[in-house]
Structures are given as C-alpha cells and as structure tokens.
Design a protein around this motif. Structure first.
Motif, mmCIF file in Angstrom:
data_model
loop_
_atom_site.group_PDB
_atom_site.id
_atom_site.type_symbol
_atom_site.label_atom_id
_atom_site.label_comp_id
_atom_site.label_asym_id
_atom_site.label_seq_id
_atom_site.Cartn_x
_atom_site.Cartn_y
_atom_site.Cartn_z
ATOM 1 N N LEU A 213 -45.241 30.227 83.320
ATOM 2 C CA LEU A 213 -45.914 31.366 82.691
ATOM 3 C C LEU A 213 -46.435 32.346 83.750
ATOM 4 O O LEU A 213 -46.227 33.559 83.643
ATOM 5 C CB LEU A 213 -47.060 30.860 81.807
ATOM 6 C CG LEU A 213 -47.800 31.875 80.936
ATOM 7 C CD1 LEU A 213 -48.419 31.175 79.725
ATOM 8 C CD2 LEU A 213 -48.898 32.610 81.686
ATOM 9 N N ILE A 214 -47.107 31.810 84.780
ATOM 10 C CA ILE A 214 -47.650 32.664 85.832
ATOM 11 C C ILE A 214 -46.524 33.334 86.609
ATOM 12 O O ILE A 214 -46.608 34.519 86.958
ATOM 13 C CB ILE A 214 -48.566 31.859 86.766
ATOM 14 C CG1 ILE A 214 -49.808 31.375 86.003
ATOM 15 C CG2 ILE A 214 -48.999 32.691 87.978
ATOM 16 C CD1 ILE A 214 -50.719 30.457 86.802
ATOM 17 N N PHE A 247 -55.596 32.245 94.330
ATOM 18 C CA PHE A 247 -55.524 30.846 93.907
ATOM 19 C C PHE A 247 -54.152 30.452 93.364
ATOM 20 O O PHE A 247 -53.923 29.272 93.065
ATOM 21 C CB PHE A 247 -56.614 30.549 92.885
ATOM 22 C CG PHE A 247 -57.993 30.540 93.471
ATOM 23 C CD1 PHE A 247 -58.371 29.567 94.373
ATOM 24 C CD2 PHE A 247 -58.904 31.534 93.158
ATOM 25 C CE1 PHE A 247 -59.636 29.555 94.939
ATOM 26 C CE2 PHE A 247 -60.182 31.551 93.714
ATOM 27 C CZ PHE A 247 -60.546 30.556 94.612
ATOM 28 N N ASN A 248 -53.256 31.432 93.240
ATOM 29 C CA ASN A 248 -51.871 31.141 92.835
ATOM 30 C C ASN A 248 -50.902 31.651 93.898
ATOM 31 O O ASN A 248 -49.781 32.063 93.587
ATOM 32 C CB ASN A 248 -51.563 31.798 91.486
ATOM 33 C CG ASN A 248 -52.413 31.261 90.351
ATOM 34 O OD1 ASN A 248 -52.227 30.139 89.892
ATOM 35 N ND2 ASN A 248 -53.360 32.061 89.893
ATOM 36 N N LYS A 249 -51.324 31.574 95.166
ATOM 37 C CA LYS A 249 -50.545 32.199 96.242
ATOM 38 C C LYS A 249 -49.164 31.576 96.413
ATOM 39 O O LYS A 249 -48.210 32.286 96.782
ATOM 40 C CB LYS A 249 -51.326 32.150 97.554
ATOM 41 C CG LYS A 249 -51.669 30.777 98.066
ATOM 42 C CD LYS A 249 -52.462 30.852 99.384
ATOM 43 C CE LYS A 249 -53.819 31.502 99.182
ATOM 44 N NZ LYS A 249 -54.645 31.486 100.417
ATOM 45 N N GLU A 250 -49.023 30.284 96.131
ATOM 46 C CA GLU A 250 -47.706 29.662 96.276
ATOM 47 C C GLU A 250 -46.729 30.215 95.239
ATOM 48 O O GLU A 250 -45.564 30.493 95.552
ATOM 49 C CB GLU A 250 -47.833 28.148 96.140
ATOM 50 C CG GLU A 250 -48.602 27.490 97.282
ATOM 51 C CD GLU A 250 -48.749 25.994 97.093
ATOM 52 O OE1 GLU A 250 -48.211 25.460 96.088
ATOM 53 O OE2 GLU A 250 -49.389 25.352 97.942
ATOM 54 N N ILE A 251 -47.187 30.382 94.013
ATOM 55 C CA ILE A 251 -46.335 30.956 92.965
ATOM 56 C C ILE A 251 -46.037 32.414 93.288
ATOM 57 O O ILE A 251 -44.898 32.883 93.131
ATOM 58 C CB ILE A 251 -47.012 30.825 91.586
ATOM 59 C CG1 ILE A 251 -47.331 29.367 91.268
ATOM 60 C CG2 ILE A 251 -46.120 31.421 90.490
ATOM 61 C CD1 ILE A 251 -48.132 29.168 89.994
ATOM 62 N N LEU A 252 -47.039 33.137 93.751
ATOM 63 C CA LEU A 252 -46.853 34.542 94.109
ATOM 64 C C LEU A 252 -45.828 34.694 95.228
ATOM 65 O O LEU A 252 -44.990 35.601 95.199
ATOM 66 C CB LEU A 252 -48.197 35.151 94.528
ATOM 67 C CG LEU A 252 -48.187 36.624 94.942
ATOM 68 C CD1 LEU A 252 -47.661 37.506 93.818
ATOM 69 C CD2 LEU A 252 -49.606 37.062 95.332
ATOM 70 N N GLN A 253 -45.901 33.811 96.218
ATOM 71 C CA GLN A 253 -44.940 33.877 97.326
ATOM 72 C C GLN A 253 -43.517 33.637 96.826
ATOM 73 O O GLN A 253 -42.572 34.319 97.261
ATOM 74 C CB GLN A 253 -45.300 32.845 98.396
ATOM 75 C CG GLN A 253 -44.430 32.922 99.643
ATOM 76 C CD GLN A 253 -44.580 34.239 100.381
ATOM 77 O OE1 GLN A 253 -45.656 34.560 100.875
ATOM 78 N NE2 GLN A 253 -43.504 35.017 100.436
#
Length: 281
Positions: A213-214, A247-253
């Motif tokens: 979802l994110i 806090f969602n930097k891994e998904i953002l990357q």
C-alpha cells in the motif's frame, strides 16, 4: 536572538538561538493560516512560548509553515507574529522552502515533503521553482500520511485489509466499521485523522499488505509530483522531509530506484538543519 520555526498542520517546532549559540526548543500544536484565525495563532504562540522566551528580545524570526506561500495567508501569519514580536524582523516562507534549504543549503535538487500532506519543488540553490500545484488531501497529497491513511480506511470498509490488522486498528482508534464514517465526517481536521492512520500503518510497514500500500502511494507521488521536474531541470537528485518519508525510508528508496531517482537525504524534521543554514548563510 533568532527564532526559527517549522510549522505543519499537526504540530510546530520553535527553536530559539541565543547570542552565545545556545538553543531552546519548544513544540506547539500545528498552525496554518488557511485553517486558523489570527486570534487562534496568537493565543497558541503566546501561551506556548512564555515564559521560556522573552518576546521583546527576539530580533529575527524565520517562520516556515504550511499554508504560507506568498500572498494573503503569509501576510496574515506575519501580522499575527508582529503583534507578539514587535522588535523583530519577520520572514514568513513556505514549509517547502524550509525543506529545500534544510536538504540542500545552497545546492540544487528536488525538495519533497512526505508528512501529514505532501509537496514538491525544484530548488536551484537560491530560488524554489514550483510548477506542480498542491491540491490538498481530498484531491492530491499523494504519498502523504493522509493519503496512505485514507486508502487504508477504504480497504478496511471494503474488507480488503488483513483482518488482524483491521482489528488492531479498530481497537487502537476506538471505532468500528459501523461508526467510523460518521466519526470521520464529524471531525474538523479530517486530514490529521487520516495522517494518524498513516502513522499507525508505518508501525506495520514490514507487513506485506502495508508495504504494498505504501509503495503504491510513494510511486504515485514520484510519478505525479517529482518525475516532471526530471524532464524540466534534468536533475535526478532529491531529498525528503517528513515522518512518513523518514520511517518508511526503505520502501521509499525502492520506489525511487524504480524511477532512477537519487535520494541524497531524508530528514524527519528540518529544524536543526535550518538553524545550521541560518547560522551559515
């Protein structure tokens, strides 16, 4: 003395920098001249900052805030602050310029905000260029906490969300599927509620449903609010400010990699870097 402020719709941070370099940080509720009256703004600032800050001793204020793009709203905010800090030179700028200066100082790059809401613009090292409009949480704010939260609520009501996650959410927020819609419509700041839901999901970002979802929301943000700046300015360096990005930097990357975006920095908050910026430049 300098007072440097980063204000969003949910909360605001006020950093006083004294002549000897010492600092005093105070956190207040969010302020937005689009949503709040001058009276509300003045009461919040006065009641929140005294007695820690002597208003008459402040000489410069650099206020960066949501809803403070140039025009009437920025003027209202400046007038509210001038009534309190009568001896200070007051500069009111947007939260997006705060992000740009905190991320890049005087270098170029694409500045992005992913917090309660979302925003983006290209910073050339001096001037912020914004060609993509901000549509707010009802029509835009792609990738924001509010957008993520709103999508989850829809999945919850359509029974597409995992049941265990749904039950934990309903218990934590003290709502149920029958009363959540009237509850949301009764709220004055629905975007803040949706952003809190986004924060709840962030705690579960390792769950495969939540991660997907994110990821969808981040891809949408990059496609709509970031990618067009690639084509205009031929610059793929970007920085992000906001708790949703941090806090969602891994998904953002992962989302950025799919678009060839080079993320140079992710900050939860810009305040400390803004203090450094205003002490250097």
């Amino acid at each position: 003395m300098k007072l440097i402020t980063d204000a969003g719709s949910s909360k605001s941070e006020w950093m006083l920098v004294k002549e000897d370099g010492s600092k005093i940080m105070t956190e207040l509720r969010g302020l937005n001249p689009v949503l709040h009256s001058e009276e509300f703004i003045s009461e919040t600032v006065v009641n929140g900052l005294k007695p820690a800050i002597q208003f008459q001793e402040v000489k410069e204020i650099f206020y960066y805030g949501a809803g403070c793009t140039a025009g009437e709203n920025a003027g209202r905010m400046q007038a509210s602050l001038k009534n309190i800090f009568q001896n200070a030179a007051i500069y009111v700028e947007s939260d997006l310029l705060a992000a740009a200066r905190a991320l890049f100082f005087n270098n170029a790059g694409i500045a992005c905000i992913l917090g309660t809401g979302s925003n983006s613009g290209f910073f050339d090292g001096k001037i912020l260029h914004k060609t993509i409009p901000s549509l707010g949480y009802l029509l835009g704010d792609e990738g924001s906490g509010a957008s993520i939260g709103m999508r989850f609520i829809k999945d919850l009501l359509y029974r597409k969300a995992p049941e265990l996650l749904a039950e934990e959410f309903l218990s934590e927020f003290s709502v149920n599927r029958e009363n959540i819609i009237p509850y949301i419509y009764s709220l004055k700041q629905q975007n803040v509620f949706f952003a809190k839901v986004g924060g709840f999901l962030t705690k579960h970002h390792h769950d495969s449903y939540v991660e997907e979802l994110i990821m969808k929301c981040f891809r949408e943000f990059i496609e709509i609010q970031v990618y067009p700046y690639f084509e205009i300015w031929k610059n793929r360096q970007a920085g992000f400010v906001g708790s949703i990005a941090f806090f969602n930097k891994e998904i953002l990357q992962k989302a950025a990699d799919q678009f060839g975006l080079d993320i140079v920095m992710i900050l939860q908050k810009p305040t400390e870097r803004l203090v450094e910026y205003h002490c250097k430049f």
